[in-house]
Design a protein around this motif. Structure first.
Motif, PDB file in Angstrom:
ATOM      1  N   TRP A 160       0.846  -1.189   0.000  1.00 32.21           N
ATOM      2  CA  TRP A 160       0.000   0.000   0.000  1.00 32.21           C
ATOM      3  C   TRP A 160       0.882   1.240   0.000  1.00 32.21           C
ATOM      4  N   PRO A 161       0.314   2.387  -0.399  1.00 34.79           N
ATOM      5  CA  PRO A 161       1.078   3.636  -0.356  1.00 34.79           C
ATOM      6  C   PRO A 161       1.604   3.896   1.062  1.00 34.79           C
ATOM      7  N   PRO A 162       2.813   4.441   1.160  1.00 36.56           N
ATOM      8  CA  PRO A 162       3.698   4.966   0.107  1.00 36.56           C
ATOM      9  C   PRO A 162       4.659   3.932  -0.479  1.00 36.56           C
ATOM     10  N   TYR A 163       4.341   2.653  -0.361  1.00 36.36           N
ATOM     11  CA  TYR A 163       5.087   1.581  -1.021  1.00 36.36           C
ATOM     12  C   TYR A 163       6.554   1.526  -0.582  1.00 36.36           C
ATOM     13  N   LEU A 164       6.781   1.712   0.704  1.00 38.51           N
ATOM     14  CA  LEU A 164       8.130   1.543   1.245  1.00 38.51           C
ATOM     15  C   LEU A 164       8.389   0.059   1.460  1.00 38.51           C
ATOM     16  N   SER A 165       9.660  -0.296   1.611  1.00 37.08           N
ATOM     17  CA  SER A 165       9.971  -1.716   1.764  1.00 37.08           C
ATOM     18  C   SER A 165      11.163  -1.897   2.696  1.00 37.08           C
ATOM     19  N   GLY A 166      11.233  -3.097   3.243  1.00 32.81           N
ATOM     20  CA  GLY A 166      12.372  -3.489   4.052  1.00 32.81           C
ATOM     21  C   GLY A 166      12.379  -2.857   5.433  1.00 32.81           C
ATOM     22  N   PRO A 167      13.433  -3.131   6.210  1.00 34.91           N
ATOM     23  CA  PRO A 167      13.517  -2.614   7.577  1.00 34.91           C
ATOM     24  C   PRO A 167      13.458  -1.091   7.663  1.00 34.91           C
ATOM     25  N   GLN A 168      14.095  -0.394   6.704  1.00 33.15           N
ATOM     26  CA  GLN A 168      14.072   1.064   6.729  1.00 33.15           C
ATOM     27  C   GLN A 168      12.657   1.594   6.471  1.00 33.15           C
ATOM     28  N   GLY A 169      11.967   0.978   5.530  1.00 31.42           N
ATOM     29  CA  GLY A 169      10.599   1.395   5.256  1.00 31.42           C
ATOM     30  C   GLY A 169       9.685   1.161   6.446  1.00 31.42           C
ATOM     31  N   LEU A 170       9.831   0.013   7.079  1.00 36.12           N
ATOM     32  CA  LEU A 170       9.019  -0.281   8.255  1.00 36.12           C
ATOM     33  C   LEU A 170       9.310   0.713   9.370  1.00 36.12           C
ATOM     34  N   SER A 171      10.578   1.019   9.577  1.00 38.60           N
ATOM     35  CA  SER A 171      10.966   1.970  10.617  1.00 38.60           C
ATOM     36  C   SER A 171      10.342   3.341  10.365  1.00 38.60           C
ATOM     37  N   THR A 172      10.358   3.778   9.106  1.00 40.37           N
ATOM     38  CA  THR A 172       9.761   5.065   8.756  1.00 40.37           C
ATOM     39  C   THR A 172       8.266   5.077   9.043  1.00 40.37           C
ATOM     40  N   MET A 173       7.574   4.033   8.632  1.00 37.52           N
ATOM     41  CA  MET A 173       6.132   3.975   8.841  1.00 37.52           C
ATOM     42  C   MET A 173       5.777   3.898  10.324  1.00 37.52           C
ATOM     43  N   VAL A 174       6.529   3.124  11.082  1.00 37.69           N
ATOM     44  CA  VAL A 174       6.276   3.037  12.525  1.00 37.69           C
ATOM     45  C   VAL A 174       6.386   4.425  13.150  1.00 37.69           C
ATOM     46  N   GLY A 175       7.435   5.149  12.800  1.00 31.73           N
ATOM     47  CA  GLY A 175       7.627   6.469  13.375  1.00 31.73           C
ATOM     48  C   GLY A 175       6.532   7.446  12.997  1.00 31.73           C
ATOM     49  N   GLN A 176       6.151   7.457  11.714  1.00 30.69           N
ATOM     50  CA  GLN A 176       5.128   8.387  11.255  1.00 30.69           C
ATOM     51  C   GLN A 176       3.755   8.073  11.853  1.00 30.69           C
TER      52      GLN A 176
END
Length: 418
Positions: A160-176
């Motif tokens: 789903w948007p914003p279509y991030l991936s991997g540990p860095q993407g998960l970390s970004t989404m958790v924070g936001q």
């Protein structure tokens, strides 16, 4: 609205239904938007749909606001449809637990949840909703539904948007998501004061099987801790000793990020657990690797009420708040659904008898819904219908009719004191 504003403290077991409210309005190549209210024709049938909740004997309704519809442009708000719905709740003396973020941002927000302004924007939206309907007695809110599932789908699986991936993407989404969660609850508390009841909700997930196999041990341990990560952050439980701090630091977090959450936690008045017996327990198999998620799912195991009891106890112990089963059902025949209703209600009564402060039970959904696979399919919606509801959805020339099943009578029996 019906009942006491402190329904979660009155000693009772309160029965709720939910209206599926997944909103992912963005669509790229090979994708269709998901708006469950559109798919189920709830935008047109909401007046009668809320009457169904009364017919089922429900006191509470978990129900979501379509942010993308009520704020179609920055700074412009369209309240007409939502005003009618909230007036209907008041007319029926139903109490909504308002779900403010169920996966989707407005179409006008670039980079969706990764936008640096997302936390303050979702807080502004949440406060405006709370302020507009406080006079109707709408005081119960879920700031973010299933934030860890949300973070995985948008931040690790790139589904789903914003279509991030991997540990860095998960970390970004958790924070936001967690920052938006905190700011939204603070803003609503400023509006509602002590009248506000905040029901935090996340998916109950269990990991079993060969979790200690050398090839799985580290991953399985992280997943078990990760189930609670957003809730731990917003409640100020992530300190230097938290097992996921090294993982966060390795993926972009610094001391200031961690301190921000520790300094001003927001606490649940009720801790909600979503549990589906056929999906909530994932199985690790020695020598077999699965990434998890829709594209590479691990097998699941139906642990029935044993899994439910474990997760409810764990949430109660971990967060010290009253606990509510905020979603449950099985996708199956009417008999299978009635059997699970009987078993799960009995399990909650057993938990209450043992001293666990369980305050609510939610059958999800009130009527059938459509599977998220609809988004990446060209098949008609009926091919994706999930037989989960108290009412069946049936395609007719007049649209989607709500067809009553025998589950309604059994749910009503429990809801009105059986």
């Amino acid at each position: 609205m019906t009942g006491s504003p402190n329904w979660h403290r009155d000693g009772g077991l309160h029965f709720a239904v939910g209206v599926e409210d997944t909103f992912v309005p963005q669509a790229g190549p090979g994708e269709r938007p998901i708006d469950e209210y559109e798919l189920t024709e709830h935008y047109e049938r909401w007046h009668a749909d809320l009457g169904l909740a009364v017919e089922a004997g429900a006191e509470l309704v978990r129900w979501g606001v379509p942010w993308h519809r009520i704020q179609p442009e920055p700074g412009r708000w369209d309240w007409d449809w939502l005003d009618g719905v909230m007036d209907r709740y008041a007319e029926l003396s139903l109490r909504p637990i308002v779900d403010l973020m169920h996966y989707g941002t407005p179409l006008w927000l670039p980079r969706q949840f990764a936008n640096p302004d997302y936390p303050k924007l979702v807080a502004e939206y949440s406060a405006r909703v709370a302020e507009r309907y406080a006079h109707l007695g709408v005081h119960d809110y879920t700031p973010v539904n299933e934030p860890m599932i949300h973070a995985l789908f948008s931040g690790e699986y790139a589904y789903w948007p914003p279509y991030l991936s991997g540990p860095q993407g998960l970390s970004t989404m958790v924070g936001q998501l967690a920052r938006g969660f905190v700011l939204a609850q603070r803003a609503m508390r400023d509006v509602l004061g002590d009248r506000g009841v905040f029901v935090h909700v996340d998916a109950g997930m269990r990991y079993v099987g060969d979790v200690d196999a050398p090839e799985h041990r580290e991953h399985a341990a992280r997943l078990k801790d990760q189930v609670f990560l957003v809730e731990d952050l917003v409640t100020g439980r992530v300190d230097a000793a938290h097992p996921l701090v090294p993982h966060l630091r390795a993926n972009g977090w610094n001391d200031a990020d961690l301190a921000w959450f520790a300094e001003a936690p927001v606490l649940p008045d009720v801790m909600g657990v979503n549990y589906y017996p056929r999906h909530s327990t994932e199985v690790f198999e020695a020598g077999v690797f699965h990434g998890g998620g829709f594209r590479d799912p691990r097998p699941t195991r139906d642990d029935g009420v044993a899994g439910l009891t474990e997760l409810i106890r764990e949430a109660h112990t971990r967060y010290g708040a009253p606990v509510m089963l905020t979603e449950t059902c099985v996708t199956g025949s009417v008999k299978e659904r009635i059997d699970w209703l009987d078993e799960s209600v009995a399990a909650l009564h057993d938990l209450r008898a043992s001293g666990v402060d369980v305050v609510g039970y939610t059958w999800w959904p009130l009527f059938d819904m459509y599977e998220w696979t609809y988004r990446h399919s060209e098949q008609p919606r009926e091919a994706h219908r999930l037989t989960m509801g108290l009412w069946r959805l049936e395609e007719r020339a007049t649209g989607l009719e709500r067809v009553r099943t025998d589950i309604v009578d059994r749910f009503r029996h429990y809801a009105i004191g059986g």
